[in-house]
Design an enzyme around this catalytic site. Sequence first.
Site, PDB file in Angstrom:
ATOM      1  N   THR A 162      53.215  48.311  48.052  1.00 56.13           N
ATOM      2  CA  THR A 162      53.185  48.451  49.513  1.00 56.13           C
ATOM      3  C   THR A 162      54.284  49.423  49.940  1.00 56.13           C
ATOM      4  O   THR A 162      55.361  49.462  49.344  1.00 56.13           O
ATOM      5  CB  THR A 162      53.364  47.100  50.243  1.00 56.13           C
ATOM      6  OG1 THR A 162      54.712  46.645  50.073  1.00 56.13           O
ATOM      7  CG2 THR A 162      52.396  46.045  49.716  1.00 56.13           C
ATOM      8  N   GLY A 163      53.987  50.222  50.969  1.00 58.10           N
ATOM      9  CA  GLY A 163      54.958  51.231  51.410  1.00 58.10           C
ATOM     10  C   GLY A 163      55.116  52.326  50.381  1.00 58.10           C
ATOM     11  O   GLY A 163      56.234  52.755  50.092  1.00 58.10           O
ATOM     12  N   SER A 182      54.025  55.443  50.585  1.00 55.22           N
ATOM     13  CA  SER A 182      53.867  56.814  51.099  1.00 55.22           C
ATOM     14  C   SER A 182      55.167  57.601  51.123  1.00 55.22           C
ATOM     15  O   SER A 182      55.151  58.824  51.137  1.00 55.22           O
ATOM     16  CB  SER A 182      53.295  56.760  52.524  1.00 55.22           C
ATOM     17  OG  SER A 182      54.043  55.856  53.318  1.00 55.22           O
ATOM     18  N   GLY A 225      59.779  57.550  50.323  1.00 50.09           N
ATOM     19  CA  GLY A 225      60.995  56.927  49.812  1.00 50.09           C
ATOM     20  C   GLY A 225      60.839  56.223  48.471  1.00 50.09           C
ATOM     21  O   GLY A 225      60.258  56.769  47.517  1.00 50.09           O
ATOM     22  N   ILE A 226      61.363  55.007  48.410  1.00 46.50           N
ATOM     23  CA  ILE A 226      61.396  54.257  47.156  1.00 46.50           C
ATOM     24  C   ILE A 226      59.982  53.964  46.655  1.00 46.50           C
ATOM     25  O   ILE A 226      59.681  54.115  45.468  1.00 46.50           O
ATOM     26  CB  ILE A 226      62.189  52.939  47.371  1.00 46.50           C
ATOM     27  CG1 ILE A 226      63.676  53.255  47.625  1.00 46.50           C
ATOM     28  CG2 ILE A 226      62.031  52.001  46.182  1.00 46.50           C
ATOM     29  CD1 ILE A 226      64.504  52.070  48.110  1.00 46.50           C
ATOM     30  N   GLY A 227      59.094  53.573  47.566  1.00 42.24           N
ATOM     31  CA  GLY A 227      57.719  53.233  47.180  1.00 42.24           C
ATOM     32  C   GLY A 227      57.000  54.431  46.575  1.00 42.24           C
ATOM     33  O   GLY A 227      56.268  54.306  45.588  1.00 42.24           O
ATOM     34  N   SER A 235      67.167  43.896  49.367  1.00 44.62           N
ATOM     35  CA  SER A 235      68.340  44.716  49.695  1.00 44.62           C
ATOM     36  C   SER A 235      69.584  43.913  49.357  1.00 44.62           C
ATOM     37  O   SER A 235      69.577  42.681  49.484  1.00 44.62           O
ATOM     38  CB  SER A 235      68.347  45.037  51.190  1.00 44.62           C
ATOM     39  OG  SER A 235      69.640  45.449  51.603  1.00 44.62           O
ATOM     40  N   TYR A 246      67.804  42.249  59.726  1.00 43.53           N
ATOM     41  CA  TYR A 246      67.339  42.892  58.485  1.00 43.53           C
ATOM     42  C   TYR A 246      67.860  42.102  57.281  1.00 43.53           C
ATOM     43  O   TYR A 246      67.096  41.782  56.360  1.00 43.53           O
ATOM     44  CB  TYR A 246      67.849  44.336  58.447  1.00 43.53           C
ATOM     45  CG  TYR A 246      67.534  45.081  57.175  1.00 43.53           C
ATOM     46  CD1 TYR A 246      66.253  45.559  56.921  1.00 43.53           C
ATOM     47  CD2 TYR A 246      68.526  45.315  56.220  1.00 43.53           C
ATOM     48  CE1 TYR A 246      65.964  46.252  55.751  1.00 43.53           C
ATOM     49  CE2 TYR A 246      68.248  46.003  55.050  1.00 43.53           C
ATOM     50  CZ  TYR A 246      66.962  46.464  54.824  1.00 43.53           C
ATOM     51  OH  TYR A 246      66.678  47.148  53.667  1.00 43.53           O
TER      52      TYR A 246
HETATM   53  P1  NDP Z   1      61.238  54.366  54.039  1.00 42.96           P
HETATM   54  O1  NDP Z   1      61.499  54.187  55.485  1.00 42.96           O
HETATM   55  O2  NDP Z   1      61.513  55.673  53.404  1.00 42.96           O
HETATM   56  O3  NDP Z   1      59.712  53.943  53.691  1.00 42.96           O
HETATM   57  C1  NDP Z   1      59.211  52.740  54.178  1.00 42.96           C
HETATM   58  C2  NDP Z   1      57.813  52.545  53.651  1.00 42.96           C
HETATM   59  O4  NDP Z   1      57.303  51.283  54.138  1.00 42.96           O
HETATM   60  C3  NDP Z   1      56.848  53.609  54.131  1.00 42.96           C
HETATM   61  O5  NDP Z   1      55.917  53.893  53.104  1.00 42.96           O
HETATM   62  C4  NDP Z   1      56.155  52.942  55.323  1.00 42.96           C
HETATM   63  O6  NDP Z   1      54.851  53.438  55.587  1.00 42.96           O
HETATM   64  C5  NDP Z   1      56.055  51.519  54.817  1.00 42.96           C
HETATM   65  N1  NDP Z   1      55.890  50.536  55.893  1.00 42.96           N
HETATM   66  C6  NDP Z   1      56.775  50.201  56.870  1.00 42.96           C
HETATM   67  N2  NDP Z   1      56.243  49.254  57.663  1.00 42.96           N
HETATM   68  C7  NDP Z   1      55.002  48.991  57.190  1.00 42.96           C
HETATM   69  C8  NDP Z   1      53.953  48.122  57.580  1.00 42.96           C
HETATM   70  N3  NDP Z   1      54.069  47.313  58.644  1.00 42.96           N
HETATM   71  N4  NDP Z   1      52.800  48.119  56.858  1.00 42.96           N
HETATM   72  C9  NDP Z   1      52.660  48.939  55.777  1.00 42.96           C
HETATM   73  N5  NDP Z   1      53.613  49.784  55.356  1.00 42.96           N
HETATM   74  C10 NDP Z   1      54.770  49.805  56.049  1.00 42.96           C
HETATM   75  O7  NDP Z   1      62.087  53.199  53.332  1.00 42.96           O
HETATM   76  P2  NDP Z   1      62.755  53.104  51.889  1.00 42.96           P
HETATM   77  O8  NDP Z   1      61.930  53.770  50.884  1.00 42.96           O
HETATM   78  O9  NDP Z   1      64.177  53.454  52.026  1.00 42.96           O
HETATM   79  O10 NDP Z   1      62.708  51.507  51.699  1.00 42.96           O
HETATM   80  C11 NDP Z   1      61.755  50.853  50.873  1.00 42.96           C
HETATM   81  C12 NDP Z   1      62.225  49.412  50.704  1.00 42.96           C
HETATM   82  O11 NDP Z   1      63.530  49.402  50.137  1.00 42.96           O
HETATM   83  C13 NDP Z   1      62.315  48.647  52.031  1.00 42.96           C
HETATM   84  O12 NDP Z   1      61.879  47.337  51.849  1.00 42.96           O
HETATM   85  C14 NDP Z   1      63.820  48.684  52.325  1.00 42.96           C
HETATM   86  O13 NDP Z   1      64.213  47.595  53.119  1.00 42.96           O
HETATM   87  C15 NDP Z   1      64.389  48.607  50.928  1.00 42.96           C
HETATM   88  N6  NDP Z   1      65.748  49.108  50.824  1.00 42.96           N
HETATM   89  C16 NDP Z   1      66.071  50.406  51.147  1.00 42.96           C
HETATM   90  C17 NDP Z   1      67.385  50.838  51.058  1.00 42.96           C
HETATM   91  C18 NDP Z   1      67.812  52.220  51.396  1.00 42.96           C
HETATM   92  O14 NDP Z   1      69.049  52.458  51.455  1.00 42.96           O
HETATM   93  N7  NDP Z   1      66.922  53.165  51.623  1.00 42.96           N
HETATM   94  C19 NDP Z   1      68.441  49.928  50.623  1.00 42.96           C
HETATM   95  C20 NDP Z   1      67.996  48.597  50.298  1.00 42.96           C
HETATM   96  C21 NDP Z   1      66.701  48.232  50.398  1.00 42.96           C
HETATM   97  P3  NDP Z   1      54.627  54.734  56.574  1.00 42.96           P
HETATM   98  O15 NDP Z   1      55.098  55.929  55.781  1.00 42.96           O
HETATM   99  O16 NDP Z   1      53.176  54.783  56.802  1.00 42.96           O
HETATM  100  O17 NDP Z   1      55.449  54.490  57.773  1.00 42.96           O
END
Ligand code: NDP
Length: 233
Positions: free
Chosen positions: A7-8, A10, A12-14, A128, A141
């Site tokens: 999930t997610g 598209s 960053g980390i995903g 996190s 959060y």
């Molecule tokens: P990004 O903001 O870069 O990406 C977030 C992703 O989640 C996107 O693919 C977005 O989709 C998707 N998303 C958000 N809301 C929904 C929803 N309601 N339904 C479906 N998809 C959703 O975040 P990161 O890659 O940084 O974070 C990924 C995970 O890592 C998160 O859970 C975050 O809390 C965790 N994390 C991140 C840290 C950081 O420093 N970056 C640190 C610790 C944890 P779309 O592109 O369509 O919006």
Amino acid sequence: MSHILVTGGSRGIGKAICSRFAESGWNVSYIYRNTQGEGSDNLFPICCDVSDPVSVEEAVRSAESRFGAIDVLVSNSGISMTGLATDHTYEDMRRIMDTNFGGFFNISKAVIPSMVHVKRGVIIAVSSMWGQTGASCESVYSASKGAVDAYAKSLAKELAPSGIRVNVVSPGVIDTDMMSSYTDDDKKELAEETLLGRLGKPEDVAETVYFLASDQASYITGQIIGINGGFLI
Ligand code: NDP
């Protein structure tokens, strides 16, 4: 060929997780909400809001009809909000909880029955470090990630007899869009506070997820694995 649902996926980390598995020959389904990323023969984007249980069920059925049963689930989607605890509205709290914890609840609930059926599977939640230690000005959060950690540990206990491993990866500061409100000076300061002297990369998390999904991690369940460069020990 094995099938992973992220999930997610598209951004960053995903996105890094999807690439790591796709490049290694896996079939990868990923959920996004707004930003559709690339698709290919082994990369299948599905639009879905993880906070909506009905859409999540449909997304899982769609992934299964494309690539068959799901072997590995990664619940990674998440949103953050900074501000004083008293500045968060009730609606902010619900949105964050329903996405970060509710998303994990919904996607696990939709995937677990078929994993139990075959008595095999791996579930990994992206949490996190703030879920473990709490963050000033990211209280809701942090609470949502604390819920993810506790739920994952409970699932590990409940699902071990069915051959399913459940673990959490707990990133520190990773340079993605989620950090876009931070200035370069903020990021420099955070890097200095990190023992290893740099911010994390999405690939740092993806490598750990890849390991946890593999048979090399077959004796690891119910754990919270920190990927934070020593920020939190
Ligand atoms: P990004 O903001 O870069 O990406 C977030 C992703 O989640 C996107 O693919 C977005 O989709 C998707 N998303 C958000 N809301 C929904 C929803 N309601 N339904 C479906 N998809 C959703 O975040 P990161 O890659 O940084 O974070 C990924 C995970 O890592 C998160 O859970 C975050 O809390 C965790 N994390 C991140 C840290 C950081 O420093 N970056 C640190 C610790 C944890 P779309 O592109 O369509 O919006």
